[in-house]
Design an enzyme around this catalytic site. Sequence first.
Site, short mmCIF file in Angstrom:
data_model
loop_
_atom_site.label_atom_id
_atom_site.label_comp_id
_atom_site.label_asym_id
_atom_site.label_seq_id
_atom_site.Cartn_x
_atom_site.Cartn_y
_atom_site.Cartn_z
CG ASP A 13 -1.86 -1.20 1.21
OD1 ASP A 13 -2.19 -1.69 0.12
OD2 ASP A 13 -2.23 -1.66 2.31
CD GLU A 14 4.69 -0.46 -0.27
OE1 GLU A 14 3.84 -0.74 -1.14
OE2 GLU A 14 5.31 -1.32 0.37
CE LYS A 16 2.32 -2.38 -4.34
NZ LYS A 16 2.10 -2.03 -2.93
N GLY A 17 0.06 1.79 -7.31
CA GLY A 17 -0.91 2.02 -8.40
C GLY A 17 -0.82 3.45 -8.91
N GLY A 40 -4.54 -4.26 -3.85
CA GLY A 40 -5.53 -3.23 -4.16
C GLY A 40 -4.77 -1.98 -4.53
CG HIS A 41 -1.98 -1.94 -7.03
ND1 HIS A 41 -1.04 -2.45 -7.88
CD2 HIS A 41 -1.73 -2.50 -5.82
CE1 HIS A 41 -0.26 -3.28 -7.22
NE2 HIS A 41 -0.66 -3.34 -5.97
CD GLN A 223 0.84 -8.86 -2.55
OE1 GLN A 223 1.53 -9.51 -3.32
NE2 GLN A 223 -0.42 -8.57 -2.83
CB THR A 299 -7.94 -5.63 -0.92
OG1 THR A 299 -7.12 -5.23 -2.01
CG2 THR A 299 -8.50 -7.01 -1.21
CB THR A 300 -9.71 -6.23 3.62
OG1 THR A 300 -8.66 -5.39 4.14
CG2 THR A 300 -9.10 -7.42 2.91
CG ASP A 332 -0.36 14.46 0.69
OD1 ASP A 332 0.40 13.56 0.28
OD2 ASP A 332 -1.59 14.32 0.80
CB SER A 411 3.56 10.81 -4.32
OG SER A 411 2.17 10.85 -4.48
#
Length: 442
Positions: A13-14, A16-17, A40-41, A223, A299-300, A332, A411
Site C-alpha cells: 500500500d505504498e 504503487k498504483g 488493491g492498487h 505487496q 481490498t478489505t 502531504d 508524491s
Amino acid sequence: MHADVLLGLQWGDEGKGKVVDYLAANYDMVARFQGGPNAGHTLILEGGQKYVLHTIPSGIFFPECRNLIGNGVVVDPLTLEQEIQKLEQAGLNLNHNLFIARKAHLILPTHKILDAASEEAKGSAKIGSTLKGIGPTYMDKTGRNGLRVGDLERADFRERYEQLKQKHIKLLEHFEHDYQLDSLERAWFESLERVKQLNLVDGEYFVGDALAKGQRVLAEGAQGAMLDIDFGTYPFVTSSNTVSAGVCTGLGVAPRRIGEVIGISKAYCTRVGSGPFPTELEDETGERLRKEGGEFGATTGRPRRCGWIDLPALRYAIQLSGVTQLAITKVDVLNAFEEIQVCTAYRIDGVATDRLPYDLTGVEIEPVYRSFPGWNSNLDSIDQYGELPERLRHYIDFLEGALDTPITMISLGPERDRLLRRSANSAAGSSSSTPAGESVNA
Ligand code: GDP
Ligand code: IMO
Ligand code: MG
C-alpha cells in the site's frame, strides 16, 4: 532493452498504483509479476474518478500501453471479471491492451475456502490474510497440482478442475469449517467464460519479444518487500516473492535484462494484517496518521496500522531488490505534524543495530528515532521540487543520504498529477537514469 521495475519497500500500500499510472504514459507495456487479488492498487484519474485494481496492471488507462497479467500472478476469474466490467463501463476497450499469461495459476473457489479454514484454525496466530485464496493457490502451484489459465483451452479442463476440487474437499475435512460451494462454483464458471475471451499469451515470449523490439516495459509489483515469502516477516507474509527477483520468475525476464528498479515508500509506514511492526504507534499519533492518510485497506477496508518510517527495514529492502531510485509517497499526510520521527536503527537487548533479526516476532525491538521539525504547510499549489518548504527538502535530503539511494519522485496527493520529479543529489553516491528516459524537473 531492459525492463524497469516498480515495487513496494514496506508492507504494501505504498502507492504503487498511483505511481505506475503516472509513469505508464512513458511505457509500451506494464506487467504484473506476482500476487493476485490480495492487492488493491488505487488510481485517481484526472477529474477525480477513483479505481481500485486488484489483478489488472495499473497502465490500463493508456490505450497504447499493453498490460500483461504475468505467469507469476494468481488469478481469480471472479475478481478479474468484476474489474473488467467496471473498466468497460467506463468506456475502455480492453481487447487491445489487456493480456494474460497462459502460465498464470487459477484461484479456485475451494482455494478461498481453504484460506478461510486455515486462518480460522490458526486462531490468535492468524496471518490476517485477505482471504482471497492466495496461499492455497501458490501451495498447489509449488505442489505441482495447480490449474493454469492455459488449461482453459484444454478439452479436459472440467475433469482437471473436479480432480483438484476433490482434493480440496478432502483437505477441508481436517478443518471444522462450514462452507457453501455451489453458488461460488456457479459464479466462478460463469466468469471463466469472460476470461476465455481475453488475449491469452505465452507471457515469456510476449515480454521477451517486446524487449527485443526495443519496447519499454515496466514490471509492477504487488505487496511489498516486508511481505516477501523468503525475506519478509515470516510467517506474517504473503506467498510470493515481492522483491525484484520475482520479476525474473514471474515474467520470464533474465536478471541481466532488469533495468531501473524503482522502490516506493511512504513518508511514514503502515501495515495491514498481523505480524511485527517495530515502529508502530498505538497511540494518538498513530490514530492521526491513519486519519490524515485515509489508511484503510483498498481490498478489505480494514484499518491499517500506522507508524514512523523505518530505515533499517528500508535499507534491507533496497539491498534485496537492488533499488536504483526511490519514490516517496504521501508526503502531504505529514503536512500538519509539528514533529516527524525517523527510525534510524533498532536497539535490541541494549545494542543498537541496523540489521533485521532472523525473526522479528517476539523480539523486543526499541526503535532509535531522529526527530525532524515539521514543515506545517499546505503543499497543494506546489508543482516544482524547489518550491517545497526547506524543512521538507531537508527531510528528503536526510532520507536520501541515509538510504544511499537517489529520491527521484515525491508524491504529494493521490491524484495522478500530484507528483514531483527531482534530480538526485550527488550526496546519494550513485547516479540514476530516470525511468524510460523521462526528463526530470528539479
Ligand atoms: P498500492 O497498493 O501500493 O497501490 O497503494 P493503495 O492504493 O493500496 O494505497 C495507497 C493509498 O494512498 C490510496 O488511497 C491512494 O489513493 C493514496 N495515495 C497515493 N499516493 C498518495 C499521496 O502522495 N498522498 C496521499 N494523500 N494519498 C496518496
Ligand atoms: P498491495 O499490492 C497490504 C497482507 C495481508 C496479510 C498478508 C497475507 O495493495 O500493496 P494474503 O492475502 O496474501 O494471504 O495476506 O499480506 N497483504 C497486503 N497488505 N497490501 C497488499 O497488497 C497486501 N496483500 C497482502 O494483509 O497480512
Ligand atoms: Mg494496496
